[in-house]
Scaffold this motif. Structure first.
Motif, PDB file in Angstrom:
ATOM      1  N   HIS A   1      35.445 -16.134 -42.685  1.00 17.42           N
ATOM      2  CA  HIS A   1      36.638 -16.078 -43.542  1.00 17.42           C
ATOM      3  C   HIS A   1      37.725 -17.099 -43.198  1.00 17.42           C
ATOM      4  CE1 HIS A   1      35.587 -12.383 -45.755  1.00 17.42           C
ATOM      5  NE2 HIS A   1      35.052 -11.970 -44.617  1.00 17.42           N
ATOM      6  N   TYR A   2      37.785 -17.554 -41.966  1.00 16.66           N
ATOM      7  CA  TYR A   2      38.912 -18.403 -41.541  1.00 16.66           C
ATOM      8  C   TYR A   2      38.551 -19.867 -41.764  1.00 16.66           C
ATOM      9  CZ  TYR A   2      41.408 -14.437 -39.509  1.00 16.66           C
ATOM     10  OH  TYR A   2      42.094 -13.266 -39.326  1.00 16.66           O
ATOM     11  N   ARG A   3      38.855 -20.372 -42.964  1.00 15.05           N
ATOM     12  CA  ARG A   3      38.366 -21.688 -43.369  1.00 15.05           C
ATOM     13  C   ARG A   3      39.454 -22.727 -43.595  1.00 15.05           C
ATOM     14  NH1 ARG A   3      32.995 -20.691 -47.034  1.00 15.05           N
ATOM     15  NH2 ARG A   3      32.236 -18.831 -45.944  1.00 15.05           N
ATOM     16  N   HIS A   4      40.701 -22.294 -43.756  1.00 16.38           N
ATOM     17  CA  HIS A   4      41.747 -23.251 -44.117  1.00 16.38           C
ATOM     18  C   HIS A   4      43.075 -22.911 -43.440  1.00 16.38           C
ATOM     19  CE1 HIS A   4      39.134 -24.894 -47.255  1.00 16.38           C
ATOM     20  NE2 HIS A   4      38.860 -23.641 -47.581  1.00 16.38           N
ATOM     21  N   PHE A   5      43.916 -23.931 -43.346  1.00 15.58           N
ATOM     22  CA  PHE A   5      45.304 -23.784 -42.891  1.00 15.58           C
ATOM     23  C   PHE A   5      45.362 -23.186 -41.479  1.00 15.58           C
ATOM     24  CE2 PHE A   5      45.389 -22.740 -47.624  1.00 15.58           C
ATOM     25  CZ  PHE A   5      45.289 -24.069 -47.989  1.00 15.58           C
ATOM     26  N   ASN A   6      46.291 -22.258 -41.233  1.00 17.72           N
ATOM     27  CA  ASN A   6      46.404 -21.689 -39.887  1.00 17.72           C
ATOM     28  C   ASN A   6      45.147 -20.924 -39.480  1.00 17.72           C
ATOM     29  OD1 ASN A   6      48.793 -22.263 -38.376  1.00 17.72           O
ATOM     30  ND2 ASN A   6      49.994 -21.198 -39.914  1.00 17.72           N
ATOM     31  N   ALA A   7      44.463 -20.346 -40.452  1.00 22.38           N
ATOM     32  CA  ALA A   7      43.222 -19.629 -40.148  1.00 22.38           C
ATOM     33  C   ALA A   7      42.177 -20.596 -39.593  1.00 22.38           C
ATOM     34  CB  ALA A   7      42.693 -18.928 -41.394  1.00 22.38           C
TER      35      ALA A   7
ATOM     36  N   ILE B   1      48.746 -23.704 -33.723  1.00 21.11           N
ATOM     37  CA  ILE B   1      48.633 -22.612 -34.681  1.00 21.11           C
ATOM     38  C   ILE B   1      50.028 -22.062 -34.901  1.00 21.11           C
ATOM     39  CG2 ILE B   1      47.492 -20.432 -35.241  1.00 21.11           C
ATOM     40  CD1 ILE B   1      45.507 -21.162 -32.910  1.00 21.11           C
ATOM     41  N   GLU B   2      50.580 -22.302 -36.069  1.00 16.20           N
ATOM     42  CA  GLU B   2      51.947 -21.877 -36.368  1.00 16.20           C
ATOM     43  C   GLU B   2      51.919 -20.458 -36.922  1.00 16.20           C
ATOM     44  OE1 GLU B   2      53.341 -24.977 -38.940  1.00 16.20           O
ATOM     45  OE2 GLU B   2      53.940 -26.248 -37.252  1.00 16.20           O
ATOM     46  N   SER B   3      51.950 -19.507 -36.004  1.00 17.17           N
ATOM     47  CA  SER B   3      51.816 -18.110 -36.415  1.00 17.17           C
ATOM     48  C   SER B   3      52.320 -17.208 -35.308  1.00 17.17           C
ATOM     49  CB  SER B   3      50.344 -17.811 -36.746  1.00 17.17           C
ATOM     50  OG  SER B   3      50.202 -16.520 -37.303  1.00 17.17           O
ATOM     51  N   ASP B   4      52.164 -15.921 -35.513  1.00 15.82           N
ATOM     52  CA  ASP B   4      52.602 -14.896 -34.576  1.00 15.82           C
ATOM     53  C   ASP B   4      51.549 -14.728 -33.487  1.00 15.82           C
ATOM     54  OD1 ASP B   4      53.171 -12.494 -33.268  1.00 15.82           O
ATOM     55  OD2 ASP B   4      53.880 -11.497 -35.081  1.00 15.82           O
ATOM     56  N   ALA B   5      51.946 -14.977 -32.243  1.00 15.86           N
ATOM     57  CA  ALA B   5      50.987 -14.911 -31.137  1.00 15.86           C
ATOM     58  C   ALA B   5      50.424 -13.513 -30.938  1.00 15.86           C
ATOM     59  CB  ALA B   5      51.647 -15.389 -29.845  1.00 15.86           C
ATOM     60  N   THR B   6      51.166 -12.469 -31.322  1.00 12.41           N
ATOM     61  CA  THR B   6      50.649 -11.110 -31.159  1.00 12.41           C
ATOM     62  C   THR B   6      49.459 -10.864 -32.089  1.00 12.41           C
ATOM     63  OG1 THR B   6      52.162 -10.128 -32.790  1.00 12.41           O
ATOM     64  CG2 THR B   6      52.920 -10.232 -30.497  1.00 12.41           C
ATOM     65  N   ILE B   7      49.348 -11.663 -33.138  1.00 14.08           N
ATOM     66  CA  ILE B   7      48.204 -11.582 -34.050  1.00 14.08           C
ATOM     67  C   ILE B   7      47.105 -12.552 -33.622  1.00 14.08           C
ATOM     68  CG2 ILE B   7      47.421 -11.923 -36.430  1.00 14.08           C
ATOM     69  CD1 ILE B   7      50.304 -11.220 -37.320  1.00 14.08           C
ATOM     70  N   VAL B   8      47.516 -13.782 -33.324  1.00 14.97           N
ATOM     71  CA  VAL B   8      46.559 -14.863 -33.100  1.00 14.97           C
ATOM     72  C   VAL B   8      45.851 -14.784 -31.751  1.00 14.97           C
ATOM     73  CG1 VAL B   8      46.368 -17.368 -32.818  1.00 14.97           C
ATOM     74  CG2 VAL B   8      47.723 -16.424 -34.699  1.00 14.97           C
ATOM     75  N   ALA B   9      46.614 -14.567 -30.677  1.00 13.56           N
ATOM     76  CA  ALA B   9      46.010 -14.608 -29.338  1.00 13.56           C
ATOM     77  C   ALA B   9      44.874 -13.593 -29.166  1.00 13.56           C
ATOM     78  CB  ALA B   9      47.082 -14.422 -28.267  1.00 13.56           C
ATOM     79  N   PRO B  10      45.058 -12.321 -29.567  1.00 11.21           N
ATOM     80  CA  PRO B  10      43.931 -11.386 -29.408  1.00 11.21           C
ATOM     81  C   PRO B  10      42.694 -11.799 -30.200  1.00 11.21           C
ATOM     82  CG  PRO B  10      45.979 -10.184 -29.751  1.00 11.21           C
ATOM     83  CD  PRO B  10      46.274 -11.632 -30.031  1.00 11.21           C
ATOM     84  N   LEU B  11      42.882 -12.433 -31.346  1.00  2.00           N
ATOM     85  CA  LEU B  11      41.736 -12.878 -32.142  1.00  2.00           C
ATOM     86  C   LEU B  11      40.982 -14.007 -31.433  1.00  2.00           C
ATOM     87  CD1 LEU B  11      43.210 -12.831 -35.766  1.00  2.00           C
ATOM     88  CD2 LEU B  11      41.443 -11.317 -34.830  1.00  2.00           C
ATOM     89  N   ILE B  12      41.726 -14.960 -30.882  1.00  2.00           N
ATOM     90  CA  ILE B  12      41.070 -16.060 -30.162  1.00  2.00           C
ATOM     91  C   ILE B  12      40.367 -15.526 -28.924  1.00  2.00           C
ATOM     92  CG2 ILE B  12      41.484 -18.156 -28.807  1.00  2.00           C
ATOM     93  CD1 ILE B  12      43.600 -18.945 -30.813  1.00  2.00           C
TER      94      ILE B  12
END
Length: 325
Positions: free
Chosen positions: A13-19, A307-318
């Motif tokens: 699903h993560y194909r574009h932009f910040n994703a 990655i211009e986003s909220d680290a509480t969302i992004v870091a656990p995913l990475i």
């Protein structure tokens, strides 16, 4: 490594932009480790209060993280959560609070971090009592230790075990202690425990202010550690947020090159920053990675991700992706 449902979801699903940036950074992190290299992670903001330990602790246990640079707040707040989790209060409507509402929280000794309130008595004072014993003992013995070493000693001693309110598996600091992971805490004095230590020095409970070692000593340790570790592997830089947690360690490379003339020491071999800071008005936290080339921190060929986003969302995913979840 077989991929779990989270990794497969990101790949599909993560194909574009910040994703897409998130996916590329995760791929880069995994590739960096697969090549036999190492990773340093920096923690700014309130990532411990955000309970990043739920994923970061497992990253440490599985040797996906080889050193941490964090603010004093992140160092202590992981322990706060460990010993006082049941007393925390979440305020989903924090944007609607009036100044009077904030005063009411103050009077209850509930220290707010966005939507989460840290209880002073159960968290801060509980830790203060235990760590003060360590400070005083070291002071009387004429010894000095780094802030994280005092925390390691405290966790190893078991003094706080009766207060544990979450599984220790969810504490990133506990996992780091078990691994004896290198930790560097610049600007520790800008933390609750740093303020409390200063107060005890003023009161005379601790006689020698150098009982807790300083940020300059941390830089010396970091320089020695980086020089040694990068003799046979490349070191990556995974930055969560900005501020001193990121600014401090990334400078070690130009210092080694320009001030110590250690030209053989390699540049950082991977760089990723999760931040919502914009690139404007001299913002270092929002500076694009290429700016770091001019300072001798990164090279032309260093894999770079923002990655211009909220680290509480992004870091656990990475982290989940790197772990194969």
């Amino acid at each position: 490594m077989p991929k779990g449902p989270i990794s497969n979801f990101i790949d599909h699903h993560y194909r574009h932009f910040n994703a897409a940036g998130l996916k590329d950074a995760a791929h880069g992190y995994a590739a960096h480790l697969d090549a036999g290299n190492k990773m340093l992670v920096t923690l700014a903001g309130a990532m411990s209060t955000a309970e990043l330990g739920l994923s970061l602790a497992e990253m440490i246990r599985q040797d996906k993280v080889h050193a941490i640079v964090c603010t004093g707040a992140n160092l202590e707040e992981d322990v706060f959560n460990l010993v006082a989790h049941e007393f925390y209060e979440r305020i989903p409507n924090y944007r609607d609070l009036t100044p009077e509402d904030e005063v009411a929280l103050l009077e209850r000794h509930m220290n707010r971090v966005t939507d989460t309130c840290i209880p002073e008595h159960e968290a801060m004072r509980r830790l203060e009592k235990a760590v003060l014993e360590e400070w005083v003992a070291a002071d009387k013995a004429g010894q000095s230790f780094f802030p994280h070493e005092f925390m390691y000693k405290l966790l190893k001693s078991g003094k706080l075990e009766e207060y544990y309110q979450i599984p220790v598996e969810n504490s990133w600091l506990y996992a780091a202690m078990q691994k004896d992971l290198p930790i560097f805490v610049p600007g520790w004095e800008d933390s609750t425990m740093g303020n409390i230590f200063a107060a005890h020095v003023i009161e005379g409970d601790v006689k020698n202010v150098h009982t807790v070692r300083s940020g300059i000593e941390y830089m010396v340790e970091l320089a020695q550690w980086y020089t040694e570790v990068t003799k046979d592997s490349s070191m990556g830089f995974f930055q969560i947020g900005g501020g001193i947690a990121g600014d401090f360690p990334i400078c070690v490379v130009p210092m080694l090159h320009q001030d110590l003339q250690r030209d053989s020491v390699p540049l950082w071999g991977y760089f990723c920053q999760i931040s919502d800071s914009t690139t404007s008005y001299g913002s270092y936290s929002g500076a694009v990675p290429n700016e770091k080339i001019t300072w001798g921190k990164l090279g032309i060929d260093t894999p770079k991700y923002v990655i211009e986003s909220d680290a509480t969302i992004v870091a656990p995913l990475i982290f989940a992706y790197v772990l194969g979840w």
